[in-house]
Every structure is written in C-alpha cells, then in structure tokens.
Design an enzyme around this catalytic site. Structure first.
Site, PDB file in Angstrom:
ATOM      1  CB  CYS A   2      -0.946   0.085   1.181  1.00  0.00           C
ATOM      2  SG  CYS A   2      -2.063  -1.295   1.295  1.00  0.00           S
ATOM      3  NE  ARG A  27       4.566   1.825   0.137  1.00  0.00           N
ATOM      4  CZ  ARG A  27       5.533   1.512   0.998  1.00  0.00           C
ATOM      5  NH1 ARG A  27       6.785   1.629   0.619  1.00  0.00           N
ATOM      6  NH2 ARG A  27       5.257   1.085   2.194  1.00  0.00           N
ATOM      7  CD1 TRP A  73       0.158  -6.420  -2.984  1.00  0.00           C
ATOM      8  CD2 TRP A  73      -0.191  -6.999  -0.849  1.00  0.00           C
ATOM      9  NE1 TRP A  73       0.512  -7.743  -2.836  1.00  0.00           N
ATOM     10  CE2 TRP A  73       0.294  -8.118  -1.536  1.00  0.00           C
ATOM     11  CE3 TRP A  73      -0.500  -7.135   0.498  1.00  0.00           C
ATOM     12  CZ2 TRP A  73       0.516  -9.351  -0.928  1.00  0.00           C
ATOM     13  CZ3 TRP A  73      -0.291  -8.364   1.108  1.00  0.00           C
ATOM     14  CH2 TRP A  73       0.222  -9.449   0.395  1.00  0.00           C
ATOM     15  CG  ASN A  99       1.473   0.934   4.322  1.00  0.00           C
ATOM     16  OD1 ASN A  99       2.609   1.376   4.325  1.00  0.00           O
ATOM     17  ND2 ASN A  99       1.233  -0.330   4.148  1.00  0.00           N
ATOM     18  N   GLY A 100      -0.836  -0.983   6.297  1.00  0.00           N
ATOM     19  CA  GLY A 100      -0.498  -1.830   7.439  1.00  0.00           C
ATOM     20  C   GLY A 100      -1.641  -2.776   7.748  1.00  0.00           C
ATOM     21  CD  GLU A 480      17.491 -12.852  -6.490  1.00  0.00           C
ATOM     22  OE1 GLU A 480      16.946 -13.413  -5.530  1.00  0.00           O
ATOM     23  OE2 GLU A 480      17.091 -11.770  -6.948  1.00  0.00           O
ATOM     24  CE  LYS A 484      14.394 -11.093  -8.955  1.00  0.00           C
ATOM     25  NZ  LYS A 484      14.764 -10.356  -7.789  1.00  0.00           N
ATOM     26  CD  GLU A 487      10.495 -11.365  -8.003  1.00  0.00           C
ATOM     27  OE1 GLU A 487       9.756 -10.819  -7.193  1.00  0.00           O
ATOM     28  OE2 GLU A 487      11.729 -11.307  -7.938  1.00  0.00           O
ATOM     29  CG  HIS A 503      18.860 -37.298  -3.046  1.00  0.00           C
ATOM     30  ND1 HIS A 503      19.220 -38.545  -2.609  1.00  0.00           N
ATOM     31  CD2 HIS A 503      20.020 -36.632  -3.279  1.00  0.00           C
ATOM     32  CE1 HIS A 503      20.547 -38.632  -2.552  1.00  0.00           C
ATOM     33  NE2 HIS A 503      21.052 -37.473  -2.964  1.00  0.00           N
ATOM     34  CE  LYS A 600      11.707  -2.548  -4.692  1.00  0.00           C
ATOM     35  NZ  LYS A 600      12.304  -3.756  -5.259  1.00  0.00           N
TER      36      LYS A 600
HETATM   37  C1  F6R Z   1      12.146 -10.278  -5.005  1.00  0.00           C
HETATM   38  C2  F6R Z   1      12.043  -9.283  -3.970  1.00  0.00           C
HETATM   39  C3  F6R Z   1      11.633  -9.742  -2.626  1.00  0.00           C
HETATM   40  C4  F6R Z   1      12.372  -8.949  -1.542  1.00  0.00           C
HETATM   41  C5  F6R Z   1      11.813  -9.331  -0.160  1.00  0.00           C
HETATM   42  C6  F6R Z   1      12.535  -8.610   0.953  1.00  0.00           C
HETATM   43  O1  F6R Z   1      12.547  -9.703  -6.205  1.00  0.00           O
HETATM   44  O2  F6R Z   1      12.257  -8.119  -4.190  1.00  0.00           O
HETATM   45  O3  F6R Z   1      11.820 -11.104  -2.466  1.00  0.00           O
HETATM   46  O4  F6R Z   1      13.727  -9.234  -1.617  1.00  0.00           O
HETATM   47  O5  F6R Z   1      10.463  -9.018  -0.106  1.00  0.00           O
HETATM   48  O6  F6R Z   1      12.373  -7.236   0.851  1.00  0.00           O
HETATM   49  P1  F6R Z   1      13.342  -6.231   1.575  1.00  0.00           P
HETATM   50  O7  F6R Z   1      14.688  -6.404   0.969  1.00  0.00           O
HETATM   51  O8  F6R Z   1      12.757  -4.884   1.321  1.00  0.00           O
HETATM   52  O9  F6R Z   1      13.348  -6.608   3.023  1.00  0.00           O
END
Ligand code: F6R
Length: 605
Positions: A2, A27, A73, A99-100, A480, A484, A487, A503, A600
């Site tokens: 949010c 957000r 969100w 937000n929260g 990673e 990537k 997502e 396994h 995010k």
């Molecule tokens: C993936 C991504 C998320 C963040 C995770 C932690 O591309 O961006 O997996 O890495 O939500 O977020 P932060 O780093 O803000 O604590």
C-alpha cells in the site's frame, strides 16, 4: 504494501495525489482511491491499476487543495472498489487511508457494533476510521486526542493519513511500524509512504517516528508524541535527483535498474573503501569478539544472506547461520550473546525482518542492518547500519539493490577475516581490488550479453517449468535466478542444489525441460557438470552460466561471464539471470514492474 500520499497546500490536490500514487504503485496495485476536499470531502475509488481511477475522475473539476490518496495491496478483503481506500466513518466525520494491518480489528468491530456502528467493507481500515470517530465523539478533545487514543487501543502496524470533516484545513498523520515521511515546500505540505512520491515537489523531509502524530496545515507541520506534547524534529534533505525515480527512456524500471547495476556497485564499494581500506561504523574490537553470525532476511535479500553465509564462513571461519526471517522470529532460538545478527533488507520495512531484528535486540544481541532505504525502520533500530547505495528501486523485483547487498556482504567478510587473522594483508588488498572490478565487469556483461539473452528469452517464453541448479555459491545464486523468473514471468521454477536433484526432483525432467546450470566454482564445478549430464541424458535443454575457463561441451546454450575470485561470482552470474527473467516476462507480454499479487515492501506478516 500500500502506498499513501497526502497533500495540503496552495495547488490543486488531485494532480499531486495522482502523480504521487503513480510513483508508489510498486507498493500495491489492486485498487486505488483518493479523497479531495473542496467544500466537502469527495471520495473516488477504482478497482485495478491507477489508470482506472484516472479514468473515473476524468472530466471532473476537482478544485480542492487538500486531499489523501492510496494504492492498495489487499490484506483484509478482496481487491474491489468497496474495499479500496479511502475509508469513511459511519457519518462521514473521519476519512482515512491506511498502510499496514490492524491485528485486533475483529475485537474492535464487536466493540463498535455494540455502539451502533455499521460496516460496508471487509477491511480493517474502515474499522480504524470508526475507532477514531468513536474516540473523537466520546471525548470531544479534537483530532489529536482521538488519534492518540486509537493508537493506544489498536494493535498492529499502520501509517495513516486522516481528514476530519470538522477540520477543513488540516491533514493528520500517524504511524507505527509502517513508513511515512512528511515533505515541505513553499507550495504546501506532503505526506507519503516513500520519497519518490514527493521528490518532484520537494527534497526537504521529516521522518515521523513510531507512535507519533503530525498535523499538516497549508504551511506548517507540528509533531506530537503520544501524550499530546509537541515535539521538535530535524528537517532532512534528500540527495537523490528525480531522474532516479523515472524510467528515463527505458521500457520498464526493471531493465533500467539492471542497467544501473555497474554504477551502484561502484558507488556502494566507494562508500566503504577508502585508500584500499574497508571502513565500517563498528569498532574493530567489537567485530573481533563475534563468535557467531546470524543472517536473517526475506526473499531475494535472504538469497544475499545465503551467498554471504558461504562467503563469510569460508573467509572468517566464524559460524554463520542463515535464516528466513518469518521462520527465525518464531523459532525461539537462544542466540549467542557474542553473536551478531545481520538483517538484510532493501526497504528496511519488511515486517518479518523487523521482527527478527527486535527479537535479537530483546535478547541483548548486537544487530547490523544492511539496508537501502535511508532512515527506514530497520536502519533506525539496528545497532549499526551499512547502507547500500542502490538509490530508489521501483521495480517490484529487486535487481540493483540485490547487487549492492552482495558488495556489502563481500566487504564485511573481507574486513572480518582480516580482523580475525584469517587472511593476510596481501590477501585483504587483493580481495578488495577484485571487488573494485565488479562494477566494470558487470558493465561488460550488460554490453556483451543483453541482445543475445533477449533473443534467447523469446524462445523460452512458453516453457512450463525451469530448474536452476548449482553447488555452493552457485546454488545460492540459483535460488535468486529461480525466484526472479517465477515472480516476473509466472513460469514455475525451482532452484536445486545440484547434488540433491537425484533425490526426487529429477523425476520432473523430461524432453525439453529447461535446466539452467550455474557453474562458477573451481573446486566443485566438475560435480555440477556431472549433475548437468544426468539431466541432459534425460532430455533437458541446458543453459549454462560459467566463466570462460569452464567449458561445458554438451551445454545447449553457453553464457560466459568474466573471471573473478571464487567468492564474487554471484555478482556476475546474477546479471544474465536477471536479464533472462526480464526478457522472458516481456516476451510473455506481462507487467514486468508490477507482477500480480506482489508488492515491493512487505510490511505485513
Ligand atoms: C524479489 C524481492 C523480494 C524482496 C523481499 C525482501 O525480487 O524483491 O523477495 O527481496 O520481499 O524485501 P526487503 O529487501 O525490502 O526486506
């Protein structure tokens, strides 16, 4: 999770709110809304992206110079117009964006229902608006008193921006554990969840702390603590320029941010290394005494932790335990008092990472944040903070922040290794020198590989599954690469320690299954190659990422990266993996910067 914008000033609020929300869409983007006050407060909401809200208010003459906006969100209640913010109390006395999460909202619903309140949405936010309304009417002591009483009564996390029907010239703001800044310019005052929302109008901001309240009039902000006493705050200047929060001709923020990686790697390196010496804000004595390291984070930041775990342990011989924050916080570990808990977080607001930090502090263990957003909650609460200088990262999928977190992790490992006497001065200098080359090597990869990977990606736009395999640090970076891809492209993918495939997971390999092998580690690459051979003989299509000197003859598509020290390959291997994910997402016609269901900054558990 949010985004909030508020404005009170001389200009028309609508444009400022919409512009701010467009910069906060990362957000949350399942609905949006705003409330503008001219003579009376008018609320507009739309399901889906911000453009739907723009469409809805097109042609309306909204002249008000005070208002609040929100991009959502969903947590409580599906994404719908009804559940979108702003929410209004029963008789319209309180209009609010939030937000929260309010954890005890059910209890509050029962209380309010017993006083005759009714609810039109499924959200905890509507409840919050009515709790404020309830205290406002019960004690008749004005907005600040009502907000303060509400803050004491509700549990959870919140940043709120509130308008009271009875106070046409005031905007009220409060927060606990969700971010909020207040900006100030000659044209008015701004409230926002993050800097990019207001950077166009001002660089002068106040950071409002937990359990504080602010009142924004047209030309002044006043801060109060929970007792209602006025408090003074220091005005801070944001150093970024606006272009860092714009696409600058790139089609998406994700590819823009990938292309910034060489620069931000150098910037971050240069902020800690002076005259070939690493300088950290922690005393050498304190570091020398560390007996155990815990690295705790979520998502990609956790993957940085996995890389850092391998590297720091190997360099320093100090035991490193790497944990996912949401697991760590409920594991009830008894932490080593001589330990150090490192929290890695781009946003500095991730709820689980923050809770892990607080758990460590409550046990009296020292904490260190590796954080990108200046003055974020984790940065402020950690005993020490090492800032990554990635600048604002707008794309929901992290790329450049990830790369800068790796750089800080390398430097931390090298620094501690020297202090612990595990490397010589010569090794120390040579490792630092090698880290200093990573920016240029990243640039080389971007220049050389972008076009090829773009072409390759279009061939894989329709695959159903992908597997990423590697050993040691190559496994860490596989995690990673796989995250990537899934997502941003919605393709199912898994990362596996190469030796673990047989396994169970190998049963999923059939003709044409995409397997991406990361093969950079000198001491174990032959073993990974054997594992790749095992999947190749079961029909897999193999893409490999390796330095020039490691050749995998049977690989169907070879991606070569420059040579570096064994410790630093994650920085170079991740670039083609990011490019691959980006271009696959583009080939599939997806909204790369705002993948479905994601946000995010994850400020809820
Ligand atoms: C993936 C991504 C998320 C963040 C995770 C932690 O591309 O961006 O997996 O890495 O939500 O977020 P932060 O780093 O803000 O604590």
């Amino acid at each position: 999770m949010c985004g909030i914008v508020g404005y009170n000033g001389k200009e028309k609020a609508v444009n400022i709110l919409l512009d701010g929300l467009s910069r906060l869409e990362y957000r949350g983007y399942d609905s949006a809304g705003l409330a503008i006050r001219d003579k009376k407060i008018e609320v507009f909401k739309a399901k889906g992206k911000l453009d739907n809200l723009r469409e809805k208010i097109k042609g309306k003459r909204l002249k008000g110079t005070i208002g609040i906006g929100h991009t959502r969100w969903a947590t409580h209640g599906e994404p719908s117009e009804n559940n979108a913010h702003p929410h209004i109390s029963n008789d319209g006395c309180v209009t609010l964006v939030h937000n929260g999460i309010i954890e005890n909202y059910r209890e509050m619903v029962l209380k309010l229902e017993s006083h005759g309140y009714k609810f039109y949405s499924e959200t905890d936010t509507e409840v919050l608006a009515n709790v404020i309304d309830y205290y406002y009417k019960k004690y008749k002591n004005g907005p600040m008193d009502a907000i303060n009483r509400t803050m004491v009564r509700v549990r959870g996390s919140y940043a709120i921006c509130v308008m009271f029907e009875d106070y046409p010239d005031e905007l009220w703001v409060a927060r606990k554990d969700s971010p909020m800044i207040i900006g100030i310019s000659d044209d008015g005052l701004y409230a926002a969840s993050d800097v990019p929302a207001i950077l166009k109008y001002t660089r002068n901001v106040y950071y409002i702390d937990n359990m504080e309240v602010a009142c924004l009039t047209k030309n002044k902000v006043t801060f109060y603590n929970l007792n209602g006493d006025e408090i003074k705050k220091e005005l801070k200047e944001i150093k970024w320029n606006l272009s860092v929060a714009e696409k600058n001709g790139y089609e998406h923020f994700m590819i823009k941010e990938i292309n910034e990686e060489d620069e931000v790697i150098k910037k971050t390196f240069n902020s800690f290394v002076h005259n070939n010496k690493i300088e950290f804000p922690i005393s050498d004595d304190e570091l020398k005494n560390i007996k155990q390291i815990y690295i705790v984070a979520c998502g990609s930041a956790y993957h940085v932790g996995v890389c850092a775990g391998y590297i720091i342990e190997d360099l320093t011989k100090v035991s490193v335990r790497v944990d996912i924050a949401s697991e760590f916080r409920y594991r009830h570990l008894e932490l080593d008092k001589d330990g150090l808990v490192i929290i890695v977080s781009q946003s500095g607001e991730t709820a689980d990472s923050l809770a892990a930090l607080r758990e460590a502090k409550s046990q009296g263990v020292k904490t260190l944040g590796i954080v990108n957003v200046v003055s974020s909650t984790i940065a402020r609460e950690a005993d020490y903070v090492l800032y990554t200088l990635a600048g604002p990262e707008i794309s929901v999928a992290t790329t450049k922040a990830f790369s800068t977190q790796l750089i800080v992790s390398y430097l931390f490992g090298i620094h501690l290794a020297l202090l612990k006497g595990k490397i010589t001065n010569k090794e120390y200098t040579s490792l630092i020198k090698e880290v200093s080359t990573l920016g240029d090597k990243t640039k080389k990869i971007l220049d050389k590989l972008t076009n090829d990977i773009q072409k390759l990606s279009s061939e894989f736009a329709n695959v159903k599954d992908a597997f990423y395999i590697g050993r040691g640090l190559d496994y860490a970076i596989s995690l990673e690469g796989s995250l990537k891809l899934k997502e941003v492209s919605y393709i199912h993918s898994e990362a596996y320690a190469a030796g673990e495939l047989k396994h169970g997971t190998i049963s999923l390999i059939e003709d044409g299954t995409l397997v991406i092998g990361i093969v950079t580690q000198d001491d174990i690459y032959e073993k990974t190659i054997s594992n790749l051979m095992e999947v190749k003989s079961r029909g897999a299509y193999i893409i490999t990422i390796s330095p020039e000197n490691i050749d995998i003859p049977f690989s169907d598509y070879k991606i070569h990266i420059p040579n570096t020290s064994k410790y630093f390959y994650p920085s170079l291997a991740v670039i083609p993996l990011q490019l691959l994910s980006y271009y696959i997402s583009v080939s599939r016609g997806l909204d790369v910067d705002k993948p479905r269901n994601l946000a995010k900054s994850v400020t809820v558990e």
